[in-house]
Design an enzyme around this catalytic site. Sequence first.
Site, short mmCIF file in Angstrom:
data_model
loop_
_atom_site.label_atom_id
_atom_site.label_comp_id
_atom_site.label_asym_id
_atom_site.label_seq_id
_atom_site.Cartn_x
_atom_site.Cartn_y
_atom_site.Cartn_z
CG HIS A 104 1.83 -11.12 2.16
ND1 HIS A 104 2.16 -10.16 3.19
CD2 HIS A 104 0.74 -10.14 1.24
CE1 HIS A 104 1.27 -8.97 3.10
NE2 HIS A 104 0.88 -9.08 1.77
CG HIS B 239 4.17 -7.17 5.77
ND1 HIS B 239 4.19 -6.92 4.64
CD2 HIS B 239 2.78 -6.79 6.20
CE1 HIS B 239 3.20 -6.29 4.02
NE2 HIS B 239 2.39 -6.20 5.28
CG HIS C 283 5.84 -2.59 1.25
ND1 HIS C 283 5.52 -2.82 2.61
CD2 HIS C 283 4.57 -2.81 0.75
CE1 HIS C 283 4.20 -3.24 2.81
NE2 HIS C 283 3.77 -2.88 1.56
CG ASP D 246 3.68 -6.84 0.67
OD1 ASP D 246 4.70 -6.10 0.56
OD2 ASP D 246 2.49 -6.37 0.60
#
Length: 589
Positions: free
Chosen positions: A78, A320, A342, A99
Site C-alpha cells: 500500500h 488497493h 473500506h 489498506d
Amino acid sequence: ALPYFTEKTHFKGRIYMTHATKAVMKLLLSDNIKLQLKSKPLYNENDLEKCIDKIEVIDYYQTIEYKGVKFTATKAGHVLGACMFTIDIDGIRILYTGDYSMDEDRHLPSADIPDGPAPDILIVESTFGTTTLSSREDREDKFTRTVEKIVSQRGSCLIPVFALGRAQELLLILEDMWKNSIALQSVPVYYASKLANKALKIYQTFVNMMNRQIQQSMDVSGNPFQLQHIQRVQAQDFDSMLGLGPCVVMASPGFLQSGVSRQLFERWCDDSKNGVIIAGYTVEGTLAHSLLSNPTEVICLDNRKKPIKCLIEHISFSAHVDYTHNLSFIKQVQPNNIILVHGERTQMSNLKRRLDYEIKSDSWSSSNISRKPLVVTPANGQAIIFKFPRKVIADVIGDIAENIISTITSNNTTTLPNNSILVTENFTSKVVSIDQLDLYTNCKPLRIKQKIVIPIPIELVIYCNNQNDELYSYLIPFLEDIFDVIIYNQSIDITIQQAININLSINPNKSNSNNMYIVEWIASPINDMLADSVVGVILQAVSTTSLLRTTQLAIPTHTNARLNRKTKSLIKKESELDSYISKRVKKLI
C-alpha cells in the site's frame, strides 16, 4: 484525526505504529493543520506534538503484548510503513488488513501472509469490490505510451496525485522513462508539490522498508529517489515556466478539487493537444471521478464554463487490492468470519455476493479449505457480534501443583483440592490455592459480609416487654428444633453452627415499629444456604405471634428455654416449613 483522539477525548491507551508511519504522519498532519487555519481546526501544532510523543514504534514481524492482548505487525504494501495487524485476545485471533496490496510495485513489497493459525475474524478492505485490474506491467506500458503521445504532439500532460503513495511510484516510472529516452530528455518534467518533496526525503531515509529492487539499487547506483530528470517547481513559477512548450506536471491534490492540479486542469482542458491521466483511486462527487464519464465541459472555480477537449485517460496505479488478489488472500488465510470494510456500499455488496458464491462453490472446497466463513458488510457504527466457544487453559502453580503431582493416578487423572481457585488476569489463567492467591496473582482474598434485616411485629415486642433477652429466648425453641449447634449469649446475640449471627435492634419506645432481628454471616456457598434456612425459621417464628397469644404461653427467659409439647404441635400444624428446612440443613451439614 489521531491528535484529536488522543488530546481532545478521554483516550488513555497506547499508540503503536511503524517508524516510517510516524515520520509520514508528522509531515502530513502538520500540513493538514495549515490547511485548516481558514476554518476551525480540530487540533493545533501543540496537540500534534503531544500526540507524537505518545507514539511507540513497532517493526514488521514484532509481537507486542499489552495487558494480555498480543498483536503482530506484518507488511501490507500500500504505502511506506503500512502494516496489517494480527491480534490475539483471550484465544480469539483477529486479522485486520487495513489498506493492503498484493502486487509488488517499483518501490514497495507486496503484503505478506501472516504466520500462525487461521484467524477467527478477518477484517478486510473492499475498495475495488469485484473489479480486477490489469497487470502492473500493462498499466505501466499504457501510462508511458499515453505520456509520450501527449508530449510528442507538443501538448502538456497533467497527472493529478496526492503527496504520498502513488506519487513516488509514478516519479520512479517517469524517471526511468526519461533516463532511457534521449528524445524525451528535452521535455521538462515538473513536480508541483512542496509536501511531496518533503515526503521524498522520508522515502530516501526508509529505503530499508522498501522492496529488494530498491535496496539493490541503493548498493549499485545510489538512492533511486534522488531524481535526475524531474524538478520541483513552485506554484508561483508556473506562468514563467509552463508556456514554453510540451511538459509533464505531477500536481496535487489527486481529486482535482482545488489547488495546483485544479488550476492547471482549468488552464489546459480546452486544448486537444493536452491530456490528463487519472492515475489513482477516485471518490464519487469529485472532479477526478466525474472526468471518468467523459464530460464535455467543466465549471471552473470562478464559475466560468470551459469546454473539455483534452485527452482523459484513467490508468489506475491505486495500491488497493483488487478482487483477484483479495480472493486469493482470503483463501490463503482461511478465516472463520469475514468483515468487509473500506468500500462504497455497492462495491461491498457486490464483493459479498461474489464471496458467498465462491464459498458455496466446488472451487472453494477443492482448495483444501474446510471452513465456510460467514461474510458480513456492516454499516458505519453498526456492531457485529460473534460468539465463540470458551476454552480455558490454565497453569497450575504453587502448593496445588505439588498436591496434584503427588496424587496423579495410574491413568493420569487427578482432582483439584477444595481450596483451589481459578484466576484469569489479562486473558491468562492460573489455578492456585486460596492461601497463595496474593503470592502468584495480583488478587487478594477478601470476605463479603452479608446482612438481612427482619422486622419484628410490634405485638411481639410488647409481649416480650421490650426486653432483649426475652426476644432472644423467644427464638431459641424454633432454632433448636432445626439446628444442632446454637450459642446463646443472653441479651447480646445468637450464633448458629458457628457461622450465622443473629442480633437485635430494639427501639426503647414500644409503640415504634422500628425493631428487627439482624442476620449476619460471611458469604460462602455453604453459609449462604445456611443463612437462607435461618431466615426461614425466623420468619416462621415472627409469623406465629397470634398463635402464641391464643395459647397464652409465657415465654421463659433462661438460656435453654423450651416450648411445651402442645405449642410445638400447634406450630408444626401451622406450617410444614420446619421439615423442609431441617432436611436441607442436615443434608448440607
